[in-house]
Structures are given as structure tokens and as C-alpha cells.
Enzyme design. Sequence first.
Site, PDB file in Angstrom:
ATOM      1  N   LYS A  85       0.858  -1.187   0.000  1.00 18.01           N
ATOM      2  CA  LYS A  85       0.000   0.000   0.000  1.00 18.01           C
ATOM      3  C   LYS A  85       0.895   1.239   0.000  1.00 18.01           C
ATOM      4  CE  LYS A  85      -4.033   1.810   2.582  1.00 18.01           C
ATOM      5  NZ  LYS A  85      -4.893   1.553   3.772  1.00 18.01           N
ATOM      6  N   SER A 160      -9.724   1.220   2.544  1.00 16.39           N
ATOM      7  CA  SER A 160      -8.857   2.041   1.715  1.00 16.39           C
ATOM      8  C   SER A 160      -7.724   1.273   1.040  1.00 16.39           C
ATOM      9  CB  SER A 160      -8.260   3.146   2.579  1.00 16.39           C
ATOM     10  OG  SER A 160      -7.391   2.595   3.554  1.00 16.39           O
ATOM     11  N   SER A 184      -9.715  -1.137   6.855  1.00 17.58           N
ATOM     12  CA  SER A 184      -9.155  -0.888   5.524  1.00 17.58           C
ATOM     13  C   SER A 184      -8.378  -2.045   4.909  1.00 17.58           C
ATOM     14  CB  SER A 184      -8.261   0.353   5.552  1.00 17.58           C
ATOM     15  OG  SER A 184      -9.059   1.512   5.507  1.00 17.58           O
TER      16      SER A 184
END
Lengths: 495, 475
Positions: A85, A160, A184
Site C-alpha cells: 500500500k 482504503s 481498511s
Amino acid sequence: MSAAAAAGAAAPSAAAIAAAVRSGERTAGGVLDASLAAIAAGDGEVHAFLHVASDAARADAEAVDAAVTAGRDPGPLAGVPVALKDNLCTRGVPTTCASKILDGWVPPYDATVVERLRAAGAVVVGKTNMDEFAMGSSTENSAVGPTRHPKDRTRVPGGSSGGSAAAVAAGFVPVGLGSDTGGSVRQPAALCGTVGLKPTYGVVSRYGLVAFASSLDQIGPMTTTVADAALVLEVIAGHDRRDSTSLAEPPPPAGRSLDRGVEGLRIGLCRELVDGTAPDVAARVREAVEALAAAGATVEEVSVPEMRYGLSAYYLIAPAEASSNLARYDGVRYGLRVDAPDVASMNTATRTAGFGPEVKRRIMLGTYALSAGYYDAYYGKAQRVRTLMIEAFARAYATVDVLVGATAPTTAFPLGERVDDPMAMYMSDVCTIPSNLAGHPAISVPFGSGADGLPVGVQVLAPALGEERMFQVAAAVERAAAERRGTAGAGEAGA
Amino acid sequence: MSGEWETVVGLEVHCELRTRTKLFCACPNVFGEEPNTNVCPVCLGLPGSLPVLNEEAVELAMRIGAALHAEVRPSSFYRKNYFYPDMPKDYQISQYDEPINVGGHLDLPDGSRVGIVRAHLEEDTGKTAHLGETGRIHAADYSLVDYNRSGVPLVEIVSEPDIRSAAQARAYAAELRAVLVATGASDGKMEEGSMRVDANVSVRRAGAELGTRCEIKNLNSLRSLARAVEHEAARQVALLEAGGVVVQETRHWDEQAGRTISMRSKEEAFDYRYFPEPDLVPLAPDEAWRQRAAAAVGRLPAERRRGLAGLVGEPTPAQVDQVQAVVDLGLDELVVAAVSAGAPATLALARAANELAADLEAALALDPGSFAALVVLEARGELTATQSKAVLAELVAAGGGDPVSIAAARGFESLSDEFLRDVVGQLIEANPGEWGRFCEGEDKLAGFFTGQVMKATGGKADGKAVAAELRRRRN
Ligand SMILES: [Zn+2]
């Protein structure tokens, strides 16, 4: 090869790749080539990656292959391609949090998890898309444009950590790392049909994770199997003297009991994590629990009513901490700067241009919640809710070993559906937030699909440092899902 | 309206701790490096970096607490949020409602006592330089920030508003500095910013409620502190006597202009949005650690002054000043050692207070035995004061030695009274004008004659004996 083809279930697990590379059956370079080829073929449509670090990945892979040639063991993740990420700092590779304000920023250091992955032989392939600063549940809040669901391009991958979830689900890489502040990792894993883990707060070092809400943030893996999640956790877990909140005690042995079955375990079907979810999602959760009962577990329905306050408490604590954590993006030292006649105007112009609407909304919420005269009513009260939540969980765990429920209220929703309705978007995390507030571990395991044919995730929650028991149950859920695929085939009945 | 005006002062002193590394990272805690060379991701506040508390800083903070008779308590860190370019995270990690040291007091040399509210840990900021034609912030063309100081550990010591004059404010700061140096927590160098003082000043009629206060920033010397308090109190009195009101605000001390200037009013004050620092865990030093820290505190200035004054018996006001000077210079151990080696206390104290400040470093290394032997020679009258000072200078330069042989090498044997009378007589004959004026009462010409005698005898004459001979001849 299309991304859809790449998303087939045949993609090898991290454990299988590492075994093949360690034995010399495959080379890390060859594994990397396949990964890069899949990305090149499929990511134009999916847009999981913000940055593919081919050169750095090539160097990682060569180091692994050199070790194998020299007779040294490159480690438990030998040659395993990993997607990170874009809020995990990588030395020499851009790290932007999908925000304009960090456009072009290249960290001078690696996050602890990145060091540990590489030390275990993993190959860092690139950085994945996300909601800006991890604020969102669909990856639509990325300043660089959304990621699309690998199985249905009209839908979101969740968020996310949507880029990492999509990269794993599309078969680009077997392992993605995300961060989980309110769900997330688990929510996009559920929507994309991968395993997603949030460890106990403090088990994985946050050093090098760009902070969103420091008291809630925790890094976790997204994988195709429960065993891979345990494998990756064992690599990245453990005390780090650079993170004062990392736990001093040794991490729980994550993968030790995967094959032990659930005979005699007490499973709590958590009412708050089923009520209010879509009927097809609720049906899959009940089926998973029935399968656990059939495998020998005792099952009872449990209520943790305090979970109902989780969302409200979360949307005070997380924005409050974020408003402070994001203050440093002021145009003075790095990232975007919009020039203005004086420093204060430069700060304002930079932040106005650099942050997207959701980030601004949360900074304003958080600034308000911490203001003199409001602190006790908002931040203070939310912290008390957190204490209540921990006490409520403790009561539940007095009678059951783990809690089971849905990971997300619905399957993947259409792009654009919730972007103009923040409350609807925030509700996407209602099932995952309680574990963050309590600091407990939780994992999402794919279990069948919804009426629309898209994946459903079943969540297994455990008390602090209860990872071993949690994985034991998650593995049983995974076996039940595989059995059900074998009997029911691909077509899934609705609720 | 009745009563005299009274000045009320509370001081906030920021003390940089002499740790090896910064408060939350491994960067060396040093002064004077090239800008932005002594930095890392943590003290630059780079995204993803996290603070780790320096235990040495905790130890020094606890020593300060012990020296100020404070209670060391379990404490926690908070974030103080405000935007400023020299603060890399745009918040400062500080302690808020749970400071490490609570309460306490500081006793001043004049016998007064100033209460301590708290002494807490926090991180320092970087430094901003405003560049341009005038060098002033409002006209600056651009600014440069140096983050070398960012993250240096500070202890902020907040006093009660117990101080009643500029002189007392100065005495408090001086005494606090001496205490901080004695604990080993600070080098006390105000000129390098190791110790910085903010003053909260208000005025009131004696016995009345506390007046509205102004906070004065940028006091980087004891002299500035005293002047600023003096001027600010006078400003407030003038304002009130003219029928005005004091506005609560922060004011900047302009050293050159000798006045305070308004920086920002209470209405413009920041809302710091304090909240618990989630990247750090609560701090709860155990009893053993607290005791280790307290035991590491050296002898404090007040105790050292008492010890030195005790050697003299009942010190005169001049000797009280000498005692303070000797302790401030750190020469009290030398004096104590000389006295226990047989030197008379009053003379040893006087010589240490008056003759050893010039080359303090060498004086601190002086062998106490040599110093004692010299003082004994002078006390016995075997050396004149002038000769004694000359020998002392040589002893200091060499780190010690035998004062008898130094005196002999310089030819410092006492002159016979007869020889001295002859010399004085010859000089009177040679300078009849001066002698006449001296006899008419121009006493300062005694110095002229003494100087001439010294010249003629190569400094061997005893000044007191010369003065006595001159008086004898005049009468
Ligand atoms: Zn540093």
C-alpha cells in the site's frame, strides 16, 4: 492474458512459491517476470498499482536467486512478489498515500515491515492505490483515480487498501500489505475475495507507516489463503524498538494451529455483525457458522450491544488524530508547495490544493473535536466508549473463544454509488471498526458469494493476542468454503 | 487607591538537557553543527517516523525534580498543535496535565523562597532565520529553517508568581542556573540558548488582587531578564496610572531599544488542541529509578554556600558576596580543601573570590595544597598582598607548585623597615610638589607614592607598610 483470467483460483500461494524458489524448482526472477507480465496485461483496467518498481524488484529477486545459488536460505518468503500500500515508506521508491500533497516524495528510509519482508526473501513489486491517506472505503478517494474491482470493472474493490486487495485478487501478486484503521484491510479483502488480516494493535511495527490515526492503525497482509496470511504475519510481527507502541512480548504463533480443526471450540455468532447486513451476506455468515458447528464447534449467538457506538466513536477519534498527523503537510519541507507571500498563506494554499475533499472533511471534523471546550464532549467521550467496548468484548470472550460475523454489510458496490453520501460510505466499515477501537485481531475469509456473484467475507474476531485461535477458526472457515465450492459449483443462490 | 505598586513575576525557564542524543531519536545532542546536518526522519518529522523516548532525558528531568524538591509522578506526553515552520510535525510533543515533576521550591541566596509549579519534559523546535535587507521578519525576503535543534530535550520549569522585583527575578534565574548545572542536567549556557527565560509580569497595589499579566519572550541573558521586568512593570504602572488597562498578551523584549513590544493578544492566542500523544506510552519510572536519579544530584549551591559560610563563622556582607561568587565559580571545593590544609578561611575565601576568576579553567585545576601554603605565607606576613597575588598567578598557570621557592626565585624577601624608610625619603625629596599636595590632604597621591616605591623596589615592598610610612611622615 486478461486480468479476469489472471484472477483464476489457480494462482500459486506465497507458501508454494517460496517452497519452489527455496528448492530451486523456480527462480525468483522467473516468478517476478510472471508477476510483472500479469500486471502489464491486466493493470491498465484494474489500476491497482500507483508505481511498479521493476528495477528495485529485479534487484530483490537477483539477491534471492544468488542466495539460493550460493546455498543460503533466502527465507520463508523466498521470491514471493509483494505489493505494498502506498502509505508504507520505501527507500528510493515514491510514497504518496495517493495524495497530491505528497506527489514526488521519495522516502529516505524503509518501513520496518518492508525491511522484514525483504529479509525474509520477499520481492517488493510496487506500491498500490488507496483512498487518500487511507481515508475511505472504496479507493475512490485516490487523487490518482479509482481502482476497479478485478471481477467487475463497474464496481469498487473496497478500501482504503483497495489497490493491494485488487492486486492479490487479480493474481498480480500473492501477497499485498495494507493498513487497517477501521477495516481498511478486511473490508477490501472481503469485497475482492481475498483473505485480509488486522493483527492485535502493537504486534506489527508502525514505523514507516504514514500515520492516519495512530492509536488505531495496524498493518496487515492480504493473501489468497489463510496459511499465507499467517506466514506473512510471522515475518512482519515482533517488537520494534523504533515503535514505542509495539508490544514487548513475542508475537503469538500465528500459524501453529491451522490444521487442528475446531472441535470443542466455542464460537459466538455476533448478532451486531449480522443484523443490518444485506440478506445474502447474512446468509453466508450463518452458513459458515453452521459449517463450524458441523466440524465440532459449539455455537451460540452473542450480543455485544456496545458495538453500535463504534462508528460514532471512531469518527471522532480517527479524525482527531488525523488532524494532528496531517498537520506536517504544510509545504515547508517536502511534497507540494503552493507559493504565497507569507508562510501562513503558503500553508493554506498548499493544503487547499494538496488535500482532497474527504481528507479536508476529516481534518475539519478532527480539529473541531479537539477544540478547547469541546474536547471532553467529543474526543474524551469517544475514548470512554472505547473503554466500554473493550469491557463488552471481555464479557463476550468469557463465554466464547472467537466471534464470527460479516466483514462488510454488502458485497462490492458500484463505482460512484456512495461518493456523494459520506454516511453511506462510512457505514461500509461498521462491522470492522469495533476491533480497531478495542485493538483486537480480526481476519476476513472469503466464503461464497452474494446474489450478484461477488465475494462475501466472513470475519473472525478474537481477543488481544488471540491470533492463534483466530487463525485456527479462519482455516476451518476456509476449508468449509472450499467444500461448498466443490458441491455447489460456481453459481451461488441468494439469501 | 492606596499602597505602593508591587511587581509580581512568575518565570518559565526552558532548559536544554545535556543528553548524548535527542529526546526522541538517536541524533547527537550537540550545538553548532552545519545547518540541517544533525537530523534524521524522526526529528525531521518525516511521514511514517515515530518517536522513542530517551531514558537519559527522563533521568535528568528527575534529577531536576529532586533538586527542586518536586514530587516525581507517573506522567504522559501530549501533542501541542500549532503551525510553525520550525516545528517539523506542526505539533510539539510536550507534557500537559500529567507532568513528570509537580510542586517544589527554590531557595535564593537572600533567604527568600520561590515556589515551583511544575517541571516537565518537552522537545525543542528548529530555528528560523529571516533573510533579507533588514533581517527582520516583516521585511524578510525569505526564511531558512535549521532543524538541528529540533527534538533536543527540554525541561520547562514553571515558577509560582512569587517573585516581587526585577532583582529577585534575576537572582532566581541565576540560582536556578546554578542548580541545573549542579544536577548535571544542563550546561547553563544562556548565550547558546541552553537556558531561555519567559517572564510573566503584572503589577498591583500592595495587597490587592493579582493584576493582568503580560508574558515577555526572548530573554536570553540575566541582564535582559532584569531589564525587561523593570521596563515592563514600569510600562504597566504608567498605563494604569494614566487610567488605562493592561491587556493580556505576549510581548517581545527588544534588547537594543530596551522595551517590550506586543506580539499577539489573548484573542489571537492559539488553541493548541492538546490530546494524548498516541505514539508514546505513559511514563512511570519505578521507585528504584527515581532514587537513582535523586542520588545522582550533586551538592546544590545553597548547601555549598552554607558549608563555605560556616568556615568563616559569621560572614560580613562582603564575605556573603564572596561566598556566592566562589560557589558560582565552582571554587568552593578548593577553598574548603585549603582551609582543611591549614589556610585561614577569610583570606582563602578572599583570594579565591577576587583573584581566580580570570582563568577559571586553570583555577579549577589548581592544587589545593599549593593554594593553602600560599595563603598561609601571606597570613604570616612573609609575603605582601601584592607578592602573594603574583605568586598565586604563577601557581595557577603551573597548576600548583611550592610558593616558597616561587617567591624566592622572584626575590620576594621582606624589605627591612629601615630600607623602606630610606626609599620613601628619597622619593619625597625627588617629588616635592606631590608631597606638598599630599600633606594638604590630597589623599589619592598616596597611590602615586606607593607606585613609585614599588617601581624602586621591584614590587618587593609591602603596600600597607608604605602607606603607614607616608602617614607617619605627614603627621
Ligand atoms: Zn533525529
